[in-house]
Design a protein around this motif. Structure first.
Motif, PDB file in Angstrom:
ATOM      1  N   LEU A  11      17.330  24.155 -60.619  1.00  0.00           N
ATOM      2  CA  LEU A  11      17.851  24.796 -61.823  1.00  0.00           C
ATOM      3  C   LEU A  11      17.780  26.307 -61.648  1.00  0.00           C
ATOM      4  CD1 LEU A  11      16.078  22.554 -64.489  1.00  0.00           C
ATOM      5  CD2 LEU A  11      18.477  22.461 -63.812  1.00  0.00           C
ATOM      6  N   HIS A  12      18.666  27.018 -62.314  1.00  0.00           N
ATOM      7  CA  HIS A  12      18.720  28.460 -62.160  1.00  0.00           C
ATOM      8  C   HIS A  12      17.728  29.146 -63.087  1.00  0.00           C
ATOM      9  CE1 HIS A  12      23.201  27.878 -60.842  1.00  0.00           C
ATOM     10  NE2 HIS A  12      22.329  27.439 -59.947  1.00  0.00           N
ATOM     11  N   ALA A  41      13.528  28.417 -55.864  1.00  0.00           N
ATOM     12  CA  ALA A  41      14.017  29.536 -55.040  1.00  0.00           C
ATOM     13  C   ALA A  41      14.491  29.054 -53.675  1.00  0.00           C
ATOM     14  CB  ALA A  41      12.934  30.601 -54.885  1.00  0.00           C
ATOM     15  N   ALA A  42      15.428  28.125 -53.693  1.00  0.00           N
ATOM     16  CA  ALA A  42      15.838  27.447 -52.463  1.00  0.00           C
ATOM     17  C   ALA A  42      17.191  27.920 -51.956  1.00  0.00           C
ATOM     18  CB  ALA A  42      15.891  25.943 -52.707  1.00  0.00           C
ATOM     19  N   GLU A  43      17.333  27.847 -50.624  1.00  0.00           N
ATOM     20  CA  GLU A  43      18.597  28.064 -49.938  1.00  0.00           C
ATOM     21  C   GLU A  43      19.301  29.334 -50.416  1.00  0.00           C
ATOM     22  OE1 GLU A  43      19.584  26.470 -47.378  1.00  0.00           O
ATOM     23  OE2 GLU A  43      18.820  24.420 -47.402  1.00  0.00           O
ATOM     24  N   GLY A  77       8.217  16.597 -60.545  1.00  0.00           N
ATOM     25  CA  GLY A  77       7.489  17.170 -59.424  1.00  0.00           C
ATOM     26  C   GLY A  77       8.063  18.530 -59.099  1.00  0.00           C
ATOM     27  N   LEU A  78       7.431  19.231 -58.150  1.00  0.00           N
ATOM     28  CA  LEU A  78       7.881  20.573 -57.792  1.00  0.00           C
ATOM     29  C   LEU A  78       7.965  20.702 -56.273  1.00  0.00           C
ATOM     30  CD1 LEU A  78       8.560  23.396 -59.081  1.00  0.00           C
ATOM     31  CD2 LEU A  78       6.269  24.085 -58.330  1.00  0.00           C
ATOM     32  N   ASN A  79       9.036  21.337 -55.827  1.00  0.00           N
ATOM     33  CA  ASN A  79       9.267  21.547 -54.401  1.00  0.00           C
ATOM     34  C   ASN A  79       9.532  23.033 -54.141  1.00  0.00           C
ATOM     35  OD1 ASN A  79      11.793  20.253 -52.057  1.00  0.00           O
ATOM     36  ND2 ASN A  79      10.034  21.532 -51.677  1.00  0.00           N
ATOM     37  N   PRO A  80       8.463  23.865 -54.038  1.00  0.00           N
ATOM     38  CA  PRO A  80       8.686  25.239 -53.580  1.00  0.00           C
ATOM     39  C   PRO A  80       9.392  25.194 -52.229  1.00  0.00           C
ATOM     40  CG  PRO A  80       6.436  24.954 -54.385  1.00  0.00           C
ATOM     41  CD  PRO A  80       7.040  23.589 -54.299  1.00  0.00           C
ATOM     42  N   TRP A  81      10.435  25.999 -52.075  1.00  0.00           N
ATOM     43  CA  TRP A  81      11.295  25.788 -50.911  1.00  0.00           C
ATOM     44  C   TRP A  81      10.708  26.326 -49.624  1.00  0.00           C
ATOM     45  CZ3 TRP A  81      15.153  28.633 -47.883  1.00  0.00           C
ATOM     46  CH2 TRP A  81      15.928  27.767 -47.101  1.00  0.00           C
ATOM     47  N   VAL A  82       9.745  27.249 -49.716  1.00  0.00           N
ATOM     48  CA  VAL A  82       9.178  27.763 -48.469  1.00  0.00           C
ATOM     49  C   VAL A  82       7.656  27.715 -48.512  1.00  0.00           C
ATOM     50  CG1 VAL A  82      11.094  29.250 -47.830  1.00  0.00           C
ATOM     51  CG2 VAL A  82       9.289  30.152 -49.305  1.00  0.00           C
ATOM     52  N   THR A  83       7.100  27.447 -47.340  1.00  0.00           N
ATOM     53  CA  THR A  83       5.679  27.695 -47.112  1.00  0.00           C
ATOM     54  C   THR A  83       5.625  28.887 -46.154  1.00  0.00           C
ATOM     55  OG1 THR A  83       5.555  26.054 -45.299  1.00  0.00           O
ATOM     56  CG2 THR A  83       5.057  25.307 -47.537  1.00  0.00           C
ATOM     57  N   VAL A 333      22.459  22.375 -53.827  1.00  0.00           N
ATOM     58  CA  VAL A 333      21.340  23.046 -54.483  1.00  0.00           C
ATOM     59  C   VAL A 333      21.775  24.307 -55.218  1.00  0.00           C
ATOM     60  CG1 VAL A 333      19.673  22.132 -52.850  1.00  0.00           C
ATOM     61  CG2 VAL A 333      20.731  24.319 -52.379  1.00  0.00           C
ATOM     62  N   GLN A 334      22.947  24.829 -54.910  1.00  0.00           N
ATOM     63  CA  GLN A 334      23.359  26.069 -55.553  1.00  0.00           C
ATOM     64  C   GLN A 334      24.025  25.847 -56.905  1.00  0.00           C
ATOM     65  OE1 GLN A 334      24.986  24.695 -53.056  1.00  0.00           O
ATOM     66  NE2 GLN A 334      27.193  24.787 -53.410  1.00  0.00           N
ATOM     67  N   SER A 335      24.387  24.602 -57.231  1.00  0.00           N
ATOM     68  CA  SER A 335      25.226  24.370 -58.402  1.00  0.00           C
ATOM     69  C   SER A 335      24.493  24.573 -59.725  1.00  0.00           C
ATOM     70  CB  SER A 335      25.805  22.952 -58.357  1.00  0.00           C
ATOM     71  OG  SER A 335      26.449  22.656 -59.580  1.00  0.00           O
TER      72      SER A 335
END
Length: 670
Positions: A11-12, A41-43, A77-83, A333-335
């Motif tokens: 989501l934005h 904050a993905a892709e 759940g939550l998926n932070p896009w970077v480690t 993921v950008q939509s």
């Protein structure tokens, strides 16, 4: 229990985010989704590791979405896009992190070293802040690794901070150049290789423990962690200790894995063999308490990347493997607007009947059966390299052997089995006691593995000695190898009019082993030159002094041998020979690339067969003895399960209707 859908969605972080969450909740109810895993904050929306006001906006938007989605009855759940970071792609570090450094000395612009104290503090605080929202699970992305960090060649782990840690183990200062040279030096493994792997693994475990502690405290024990992972062979180069990593991430005895197992875009149906094996081998690496949610991903998403038929077939494979949920990454993921993708909803709705049919039967499984493919997670520590500077040469796993067997209709297992296959440099990963145990049963070796065992003193138990490995381009007597001719000793030869020769091709093998058969060995085939002179033995079988049956191939890359009906018959005969007096395995024929999976159940056996060919097929299942009964179900892509009939003839069952491309046949046997 029905299949669970867990949808990954971004989501934005804008004023419209709340309405996007409402739209997403509606989509989930229409699609049968049970849980949303919010991407962070993905892709395209990734500007670098989040900081300051940017993280504040992400937190506020996430908190709003959580309220909306939970209010709609969904788990979250939550998926932070970077480690550490996936790839630079023009992004730059904004925190002062020590950057990842590749084996060639190149430095990442936006990816952090696992040894960096500032990054460690950031990731623990970042996960803790969001864990306060009480997610069911927070995921560590699959960038939680050392390999695959573009634009670095191979990956990172060669930073000054990491090399300082290695120097403590070595007992002297080290340089990056010396480390790379020693770790990849041709010949026997240098001691620094294992020490570098220990250094990497320790650093990763420390970070895992920091994140776990932070999440548990911030969530007041409500949240758990999940680990996204890549291929076991690549992680083996890093020295990954799977049980230790899962233990470090486990909270209150619970942790989840999202295994990668399928291609991200369109691939031929025969690629299902790799998917079946990837699910199987990773099952063997997980402690029993670890839940599993296989990755169902089309990238860059929707059926424009991967057909619904392929996605469906991979979902069935995942559910057959015992998935606790399917981790869906199907929407761009950008939509931000789930309702813009009704075809994804249609895919999920149409897939559910077949998936539920499989899921409701999966809990009764007691393990898998097949030809055993031994795998040692630390195999990379034992590889003898041939060229300096190339870390990819350390990557070994039984995936190629699985392709060779599965595409010819031979089931495989990662468990102990009476018949095993050991190909390539993986043979170096096992100690003498383990190899001797393998040699007491049925064992199939390729030319490389046979050479390794010969060098280690097991030649008298193989029935052949390997005098040399001949490269494709190297001069050899009496000429270049090209053909394999079946000999009268082979159970499958000759099967041609007027007893004419039966030829297979070895023309594209990168190298062949020169086999010298011992007294008592049976030679099933010969390698010939283009002018039909004998080059050497092709396939040999032997019963050794331990009572074991051994088969050896001259081929050094059996998965690259051209496949055909003769090749299938020859492999099936070899498996039966290796089973000896107690054959048990069903073998599948009736078309190309009929890919089996065999499992034990409380009531008998469950055989699943996928059609990896674009042409329809009627699978033929050959048993050692005729089964007393069989119940068959046909799963056609995106259709409801349907009963299927099979014709019995002696010890063979043949499907009476076509199995379509990427369809699955399920057969339950007492």
């Amino acid at each position: 229990m029905p299949t669970r859908y867990h949808l990954r969605f971004q989501l934005h972080a804008t004023p419209g985010g709340a309405q996007q969450a409402v739209e997403l909740a509606k989509f989930c109810h229409e699609s049968g989704v049970d849980e949303v895993v919010l991407l962070l904050a993905a892709e395209e929306f990734h500007a670098g590791h989040p900081q300051g006001g940017e993280e504040d906006r992400l937190y506020d938007a996430t908190a709003t979405a959580v309220d909306v989605l939970r209010g709609a009855g969904l788990e979250v759940g939550l998926n932070p896009w970077v480690t550490s970071g996936h790839a630079d792609r023009g992004r730059h570090d904004r925190h002062g992190f020590a950057p990842m450094v590749g084996p060639d000395g190149s430095r990442a612009a936006g990816q952090a070293s696992f040894a960096c104290p500032r990054w460690r503090s950031w990731i623990a605080a970042h996960y803790a802040r969001f864990a306060s929202l009480g997610f069911r699970a927070l995921w560590l992305e699959d960038d939680f690794r050392y390999h695959n960090h573009a634009p670095l060649p191979w990956g990172g782990g060669f930073e000054p901070l990491m090399l300082d840690r290695l120097a403590e183990l070595v007992g002297e200062p080290v340089t990056r150049e010396a480390v790379v040279a020693n770790v990849t030096a041709p010949g026997a493994p240098h001691p620094w290789r294992a020490l570098l792997q220990q250094t990497w693994q320790t650093a990763q475990l420390e970070v895992a423990a920091l994140v776990a502690e932070a999440v548990d405290k911030a969530s007041a024990g409500r949240s758990r962690l999940g680990l996204m992972s890549s291929g076991p062979g690549a992680h083996g180069v890093e020295g990954r200790d799977w049980p230790a990593l899962f233990d470090a991430l486990a909270l209150h005895g619970e942790v989840t894995q999202r295994p990668h197992f399928a291609p991200y875009s369109d691939a031929p149906g025969r690629a299902l063999s790799r998917s079946v094996w990837m699910l199987e081998v990773q099952r063997s690496l997980r402690p029993s308490y670890v839940r599993v949610e296989p990755e169902i991903e089309n990238w860059p998403h929707t059926s424009w990347s991967k057909s619904d038929t392929q996605t469906w077939s991979e979902m069935v494979a995942a559910q057959l493997s015992g998935a606790d949920a399917l981790f869906l990454n199907l929407v761009p993921v950008q939509s931000g607007h789930a309702q813009r993708f009704p075809r994804v909803a249609d895919l999920l709705q149409r897939s559910r009947p077949a998936l539920d049919h499989v899921a409701e039967r999966a809990p009764g499984e007691l393990g898998t059966l097949g030809v055993g493919l031994p795998f040692a997670p630390d195999a990379a520590a034992h590889v003898c390299t041939t060229r300096a500077g190339d870390l990819t040469e350390l990557e070994v796993d039984p995936g190629a052997a699985a392709d060779f067997l599965l595409r010819y209709g031979v089931p495989v297992t990662a468990e102990e089995a009476p018949v095993r296959v050991l190909f390539g440099h993986l043979a170096r990963a096992f100690d003498d006691d383990a190899l001797r145990r393998m040699l007491t049963g049925g064992l199939l070796l390729d030319g490389v593995a046979a050479q390794v065992l010969t060098a280690r003193g097991f030649g008298d138990l193989l029935g052949v000695s390997v005098t040399e490995i001949v490269d494709r381009e190297a001069p050899s007597a009496p000429g270049p190898y090209s053909l394999e001719q079946l000999l009268p000793a082979s159970p499958t030869a000759p099967d041609a009019p007027d007893d004419s020769p039966v030829y297979l091709s070895v023309n594209l093998q990168p190298a062949l082993a020169r086999l010298e058969p011992a007294p008592g060995a049976e030679v099933w085939s010969s390698i010939l030159t283009p002018d039909l002179r004998t080059w050497g033995a092709g396939r040999c079988v032997f019963t050794n002094a331990l009572g074991g049956r051994v088969a050896v191939l001259a081929a050094t890359a059996p998965d690259l041998l051209p496949r055909d009906d003769d090749g299938q018959r020859l492999l099936h005969a070899m498996v039966r020979h290796l089973e000896g007096d107690a054959p048990t395995l069903p073998l599948i024929s009736g078309g190309p690339h009929l890919i089996p999976r065999l499992a034990r159940t409380a009531h008998g056996l469950r055989l699943a067969v996928a059609n990896g060919s674009a042409d329809p097929a009627r699978p033929r299942i050959t048993f050692p003895t005729a089964p007393s009964a069989a119940e068959a179900t046909l799963l056609a892509p995106l259709a409801a399960p349907a009963p299927a009939s099979m014709t019995a003839a002696a010890a063979t069952l043949t499907l009476d209707q076509d199995l379509p491309h990427r369809g699955w046949l399920l057969v339950d046997l007492p």
